[in-house]
Design a protein around this motif. Structure first.
Motif, PDB file in Angstrom:
ATOM      1  N   ARG A 277      10.618  -6.896  -0.429  1.00 48.68           N
ATOM      2  CA  ARG A 277      11.427  -6.033  -1.103  1.00 48.68           C
ATOM      3  C   ARG A 277      11.040  -4.453  -0.576  1.00 48.68           C
ATOM      4  O   ARG A 277      11.714  -3.798  -1.056  1.00 48.68           O
ATOM      5  CB  ARG A 277      11.419  -6.078  -2.608  1.00 48.68           C
ATOM      6  CG  ARG A 277      11.855  -7.508  -3.157  1.00 48.68           C
ATOM      7  CD  ARG A 277      11.309  -7.581  -4.567  1.00 48.68           C
ATOM      8  NE  ARG A 277       9.893  -7.809  -4.690  1.00 48.68           N
ATOM      9  CZ  ARG A 277       9.293  -7.938  -5.768  1.00 48.68           C
ATOM     10  NH1 ARG A 277       9.723  -7.994  -7.040  1.00 48.68           N
ATOM     11  NH2 ARG A 277       7.778  -7.905  -5.743  1.00 48.68           N
ATOM     12  N   PHE A 278      10.004  -4.135  -0.064  1.00 51.00           N
ATOM     13  CA  PHE A 278       9.706  -2.975   0.059  1.00 51.00           C
ATOM     14  C   PHE A 278       9.207  -2.760   1.622  1.00 51.00           C
ATOM     15  O   PHE A 278       8.638  -3.724   2.275  1.00 51.00           O
ATOM     16  CB  PHE A 278       8.142  -2.549  -0.725  1.00 51.00           C
ATOM     17  CG  PHE A 278       8.467  -2.709  -2.134  1.00 51.00           C
ATOM     18  CD1 PHE A 278       9.169  -1.625  -2.552  1.00 51.00           C
ATOM     19  CD2 PHE A 278       8.163  -3.905  -2.724  1.00 51.00           C
ATOM     20  CE1 PHE A 278       9.064  -1.758  -4.172  1.00 51.00           C
ATOM     21  CE2 PHE A 278       8.372  -3.991  -3.969  1.00 51.00           C
ATOM     22  CZ  PHE A 278       8.858  -3.048  -4.774  1.00 51.00           C
ATOM     23  N   LYS A 279       9.593  -1.631   2.433  1.00 50.31           N
ATOM     24  CA  LYS A 279       9.335  -1.208   3.732  1.00 50.31           C
ATOM     25  C   LYS A 279       8.660  -0.091   3.821  1.00 50.31           C
ATOM     26  O   LYS A 279       8.836   0.927   3.029  1.00 50.31           O
ATOM     27  CB  LYS A 279      10.468  -1.477   4.538  1.00 50.31           C
ATOM     28  CG  LYS A 279      11.528  -0.541   4.288  1.00 50.31           C
ATOM     29  CD  LYS A 279      12.774  -0.721   5.078  1.00 50.31           C
ATOM     30  CE  LYS A 279      13.938   0.257   4.901  1.00 50.31           C
ATOM     31  NZ  LYS A 279      14.253   0.675   3.600  1.00 50.31           N
ATOM     32  N   PRO A 280       8.089   0.191   4.969  1.00 47.42           N
ATOM     33  CA  PRO A 280       7.306   1.497   4.948  1.00 47.42           C
ATOM     34  C   PRO A 280       8.295   2.516   5.059  1.00 47.42           C
ATOM     35  O   PRO A 280       9.408   2.374   5.590  1.00 47.42           O
ATOM     36  CB  PRO A 280       6.512   1.490   6.713  1.00 47.42           C
ATOM     37  CG  PRO A 280       6.179  -0.106   6.575  1.00 47.42           C
ATOM     38  CD  PRO A 280       7.183  -0.699   5.800  1.00 47.42           C
ATOM     39  N   GLY A 281       7.982   3.804   4.440  1.00 50.50           N
ATOM     40  CA  GLY A 281       8.977   4.950   4.470  1.00 50.50           C
ATOM     41  C   GLY A 281       9.521   4.920   2.855  1.00 50.50           C
ATOM     42  O   GLY A 281      10.079   5.744   2.576  1.00 50.50           O
ATOM     43  N   ASP A 282       9.707   3.627   2.248  1.00 53.76           N
ATOM     44  CA  ASP A 282      10.205   3.541   0.977  1.00 53.76           C
ATOM     45  C   ASP A 282       9.489   4.561  -0.029  1.00 53.76           C
ATOM     46  O   ASP A 282       8.383   4.427  -0.181  1.00 53.76           O
ATOM     47  CB  ASP A 282      10.357   2.285   0.361  1.00 53.76           C
ATOM     48  CG  ASP A 282      11.232   1.204   0.867  1.00 53.76           C
ATOM     49  OD1 ASP A 282      11.990   1.832   1.822  1.00 53.76           O
ATOM     50  OD2 ASP A 282      11.281   0.137   0.866  1.00 53.76           O
ATOM     51  N   GLU A 283      10.124   5.274  -0.829  1.00 56.82           N
ATOM     52  CA  GLU A 283       9.563   6.222  -1.893  1.00 56.82           C
ATOM     53  C   GLU A 283       9.772   5.094  -3.165  1.00 56.82           C
ATOM     54  O   GLU A 283      10.559   4.652  -3.601  1.00 56.82           O
ATOM     55  CB  GLU A 283      10.559   7.412  -2.241  1.00 56.82           C
ATOM     56  CG  GLU A 283      10.404   8.257  -1.007  1.00 56.82           C
ATOM     57  CD  GLU A 283      11.266   9.528  -1.041  1.00 56.82           C
ATOM     58  OE1 GLU A 283      11.672   9.713  -2.144  1.00 56.82           O
ATOM     59  OE2 GLU A 283      10.641  10.669  -0.442  1.00 56.82           O
ATOM     60  N   VAL A 284       8.729   5.165  -3.800  1.00 56.02           N
ATOM     61  CA  VAL A 284       8.401   4.018  -5.110  1.00 56.02           C
ATOM     62  C   VAL A 284       7.671   4.683  -6.131  1.00 56.02           C
ATOM     63  O   VAL A 284       7.123   5.752  -5.975  1.00 56.02           O
ATOM     64  CB  VAL A 284       7.670   2.876  -4.697  1.00 56.02           C
ATOM     65  CG1 VAL A 284       8.353   2.194  -3.448  1.00 56.02           C
ATOM     66  CG2 VAL A 284       6.368   3.280  -3.910  1.00 56.02           C
TER      67      VAL A 284
ATOM     68  N   VAL B 113       0.935  -1.183   0.049  1.00 55.44           N
ATOM     69  CA  VAL B 113       0.068  -0.004   0.000  1.00 55.44           C
ATOM     70  C   VAL B 113       0.794   1.361   0.074  1.00 55.44           C
ATOM     71  O   VAL B 113       1.914   1.070   0.897  1.00 55.44           O
ATOM     72  CB  VAL B 113      -0.875  -0.084   1.229  1.00 55.44           C
ATOM     73  CG1 VAL B 113      -1.732   1.333   1.401  1.00 55.44           C
ATOM     74  CG2 VAL B 113      -1.796  -1.123   1.383  1.00 55.44           C
ATOM     75  N   ILE B 114       0.679   2.082  -0.992  1.00 56.37           N
ATOM     76  CA  ILE B 114       1.617   3.327  -0.825  1.00 56.37           C
ATOM     77  C   ILE B 114       0.422   4.571  -0.936  1.00 56.37           C
ATOM     78  O   ILE B 114      -0.464   4.670  -1.336  1.00 56.37           O
ATOM     79  CB  ILE B 114       2.438   3.507  -2.174  1.00 56.37           C
ATOM     80  CG1 ILE B 114       1.430   3.614  -3.511  1.00 56.37           C
ATOM     81  CG2 ILE B 114       3.188   2.353  -2.287  1.00 56.37           C
ATOM     82  CD1 ILE B 114       2.245   4.140  -4.574  1.00 56.37           C
TER      83      ILE B 114
ATOM     84  N   VAL C 183       5.651   4.034   0.707  1.00 55.40           N
ATOM     85  CA  VAL C 183       5.104   2.720   1.158  1.00 55.40           C
ATOM     86  C   VAL C 183       4.600   3.091   2.629  1.00 55.40           C
ATOM     87  O   VAL C 183       5.255   3.562   3.383  1.00 55.40           O
ATOM     88  CB  VAL C 183       5.974   1.615   1.241  1.00 55.40           C
ATOM     89  CG1 VAL C 183       5.523   0.359   1.725  1.00 55.40           C
ATOM     90  CG2 VAL C 183       6.604   1.396  -0.334  1.00 55.40           C
ATOM     91  N   VAL C 184       3.391   2.711   2.697  1.00 51.49           N
ATOM     92  CA  VAL C 184       2.504   2.718   4.063  1.00 51.49           C
ATOM     93  C   VAL C 184       2.880   1.289   4.702  1.00 51.49           C
ATOM     94  O   VAL C 184       3.026   1.217   6.150  1.00 51.49           O
ATOM     95  CB  VAL C 184       0.871   3.163   3.872  1.00 51.49           C
ATOM     96  CG1 VAL C 184       0.317   2.978   5.308  1.00 51.49           C
ATOM     97  CG2 VAL C 184       1.216   4.604   3.428  1.00 51.49           C
TER      98      VAL C 184
END
Length: 106
Positions: free
Chosen positions: A80-87, A34-35, A73-74
């Motif tokens: 591969r993705f964690k909260p705070g990552d910009e995507v 979820v972003i 990313v929420v």
């Protein structure tokens, strides 16, 4: 989570139209990330999909339009993705068969 704003495309009485809607995360297509959407663009394919003038671009209704999004990313069930990552996310089924970027969350 509270409801948030989106631009959803509907097919009603064989006519396709888009309108602003308030939805919740549970209303979105299933996914593992979820972003919070910061940006999304409007391109020719999005315009055709939202008006129905380009044939059947969208494969299921209702659907949040927008074939791309950029944001943060929420939550994520994907390692591969964690909260705070910009995507950024673009193409494939986004905005066609999977809810797209025209919402505050995707």
């Amino acid at each position: 989570m509270n409801k948030f704003k989106s631009l959803r495309v509907f097919e009603e009485n064989k006519a396709i139209h888009a309108r602003l809607s308030e939805i919740a995360l549970e209303d979105l297509s299933a996914g593992s990330v979820v972003i919070r959407t910061a940006y999304s663009s409007v391109n020719f394919k999005d315009a055709l999909a939202a008006t129905g003038s380009g044939g059947r671009i969208i494969r299921k209704y209702p659907l949040v339009g927008g074939i791309d999004a950029a944001g943060t990313v929420v939550s994520s069930a994907d390692a591969r993705f964690k909260p705070g990552d910009e995507v950024i996310c673009t193409s494939y089924d986004m905005g066609v068969a999977h809810d797209g970027g025209f919402a505050q969350y995707c």
